[in-house]
Design a protein around this motif. Structure first.
Motif, PDB file in Angstrom:
ATOM      1  N   UNK A   1     -11.602   3.532   8.147  1.00  0.00           N
ATOM      2  CA  UNK A   1     -12.907   3.601   7.463  1.00  0.00           C
ATOM      3  C   UNK A   1     -13.620   4.921   7.735  1.00  0.00           C
ATOM      4  N   UNK A   2     -13.507   5.419   8.968  1.00  0.00           N
ATOM      5  CA  UNK A   2     -14.246   6.623   9.351  1.00  0.00           C
ATOM      6  C   UNK A   2     -13.398   7.893   9.286  1.00  0.00           C
ATOM      7  N   UNK A   3     -12.127   7.731   8.928  1.00  0.00           N
ATOM      8  CA  UNK A   3     -11.221   8.869   8.781  1.00  0.00           C
ATOM      9  C   UNK A   3     -11.084   9.664  10.089  1.00  0.00           C
ATOM     10  N   UNK A   4     -10.831   8.934  11.172  1.00  0.00           N
ATOM     11  CA  UNK A   4     -10.542   9.551  12.468  1.00  0.00           C
ATOM     12  C   UNK A   4      -9.263   8.914  13.003  1.00  0.00           C
ATOM     13  N   UNK A   5      -8.661   9.559  13.979  1.00  0.00           N
ATOM     14  CA  UNK A   5      -7.435   9.039  14.572  1.00  0.00           C
ATOM     15  C   UNK A   5      -7.715   7.763  15.364  1.00  0.00           C
ATOM     16  N   UNK A   6      -6.705   6.886  15.397  1.00  0.00           N
ATOM     17  CA  UNK A   6      -6.829   5.655  16.170  1.00  0.00           C
ATOM     18  C   UNK A   6      -7.015   5.985  17.651  1.00  0.00           C
ATOM     19  N   UNK A   7      -6.350   7.018  18.127  1.00  0.00           N
ATOM     20  CA  UNK A   7      -6.476   7.399  19.540  1.00  0.00           C
ATOM     21  C   UNK A   7      -7.910   7.813  19.878  1.00  0.00           C
ATOM     22  N   UNK A   8      -8.596   8.441  18.929  1.00  0.00           N
ATOM     23  CA  UNK A   8      -9.998   8.819  19.142  1.00  0.00           C
ATOM     24  C   UNK A   8     -10.858   7.572  19.281  1.00  0.00           C
ATOM     25  N   UNK A   9     -10.660   6.617  18.391  1.00  0.00           N
ATOM     26  CA  UNK A   9     -11.408   5.362  18.452  1.00  0.00           C
ATOM     27  C   UNK A   9     -11.124   4.652  19.776  1.00  0.00           C
ATOM     28  N   UNK A  10      -9.861   4.612  20.163  1.00  0.00           N
ATOM     29  CA  UNK A  10      -9.468   3.934  21.399  1.00  0.00           C
ATOM     30  C   UNK A  10     -10.110   4.590  22.618  1.00  0.00           C
ATOM     31  N   UNK A  11     -10.110   5.923  22.665  1.00  0.00           N
ATOM     32  CA  UNK A  11     -10.710   6.622  23.808  1.00  0.00           C
ATOM     33  C   UNK A  11     -12.204   6.368  23.897  1.00  0.00           C
ATOM     34  N   UNK A  12     -12.889   6.414  22.758  1.00  0.00           N
ATOM     35  CA  UNK A  12     -14.333   6.169  22.744  1.00  0.00           C
ATOM     36  C   UNK A  12     -14.622   4.741  23.182  1.00  0.00           C
ATOM     37  N   UNK A  13     -13.845   3.774  22.686  1.00  0.00           N
ATOM     38  CA  UNK A  13     -14.060   2.373  23.038  1.00  0.00           C
ATOM     39  C   UNK A  13     -13.773   2.126  24.518  1.00  0.00           C
ATOM     40  N   UNK A  14     -12.680   2.698  25.022  1.00  0.00           N
ATOM     41  CA  UNK A  14     -12.347   2.514  26.440  1.00  0.00           C
ATOM     42  C   UNK A  14     -13.406   3.133  27.345  1.00  0.00           C
ATOM     43  N   UNK A  15     -13.908   4.302  26.966  1.00  0.00           N
ATOM     44  CA  UNK A  15     -14.954   4.948  27.757  1.00  0.00           C
ATOM     45  C   UNK A  15     -16.226   4.109  27.736  1.00  0.00           C
ATOM     46  N   UNK A  16     -16.545   3.541  26.575  1.00  0.00           N
ATOM     47  CA  UNK A  16     -17.735   2.705  26.466  1.00  0.00           C
ATOM     48  C   UNK A  16     -17.597   1.448  27.326  1.00  0.00           C
ATOM     49  N   UNK A  17     -16.417   0.840  27.322  1.00  0.00           N
ATOM     50  CA  UNK A  17     -16.208  -0.357  28.134  1.00  0.00           C
ATOM     51  C   UNK A  17     -16.294  -0.046  29.626  1.00  0.00           C
ATOM     52  N   UNK A  18     -15.798   1.114  30.026  1.00  0.00           N
ATOM     53  CA  UNK A  18     -15.787   1.464  31.450  1.00  0.00           C
ATOM     54  C   UNK A  18     -17.164   1.877  31.959  1.00  0.00           C
ATOM     55  N   UNK A  19     -17.927   2.603  31.136  1.00  0.00           N
ATOM     56  CA  UNK A  19     -19.185   3.175  31.618  1.00  0.00           C
ATOM     57  C   UNK A  19     -20.426   2.595  30.952  1.00  0.00           C
ATOM     58  N   UNK A  20     -20.263   1.800  29.905  1.00  0.00           N
ATOM     59  CA  UNK A  20     -21.380   1.272  29.108  1.00  0.00           C
ATOM     60  C   UNK A  20     -22.247   2.394  28.544  1.00  0.00           C
TER      61      UNK A  20
END
Length: 98
Positions: free
Chosen positions: A28-47
């Motif tokens: 939907x946002x035209x970005x790599x899946x790895x980018x989404x995964x890194x952002x999500x993992x960072x958000x889960x780890x650090x809020x």
């Protein structure tokens, strides 16, 4: 002022929290899946979506320029760093002095 990068991160986080898959968000946002995964993992780890503070001063010259200076220093072992910088092809503006 919120940067575009922060808006994108917030949008990714909100879409995943709403139940979309990482793959669907990336399409939907035209970005790599790895980018989404890194952002999500960072958000889960650090809020948080913000980057960590970095220590130290950023490098002024590139690795290529450093290699070039090293080669010149090997060719002219008794030259000063200022002389080597002035002879440089890449970035003589980094050399201080008259």
């Amino acid at each position: 002022m919120v940067k575009n990068e922060e808006r994108m991160r917030l949008l990714i986080i909100s879409k995943i929290q709403d139940g979309d898959s990482q793959r669907k968000v990336s399409r939907d946002l035209n970005v790599y899946v790895s980018t989404v995964r890194k952002i999500w993992n960072k958000f889960q780890a650090t809020s948080s979506i913000n980057d960590k503070n970095r220590t130290g001063i950023p490098k002024k010259c590139s690795i290529r320029y450093q290699r070039q200076l090293h080669r010149q220093a090997q060719k002219q072992p008794f030259a000063s760093s200022r002389e080597l910088g002035l002879q440089s092809i890449c970035f003589p503006e980094y050399v201080k002095g008259p």
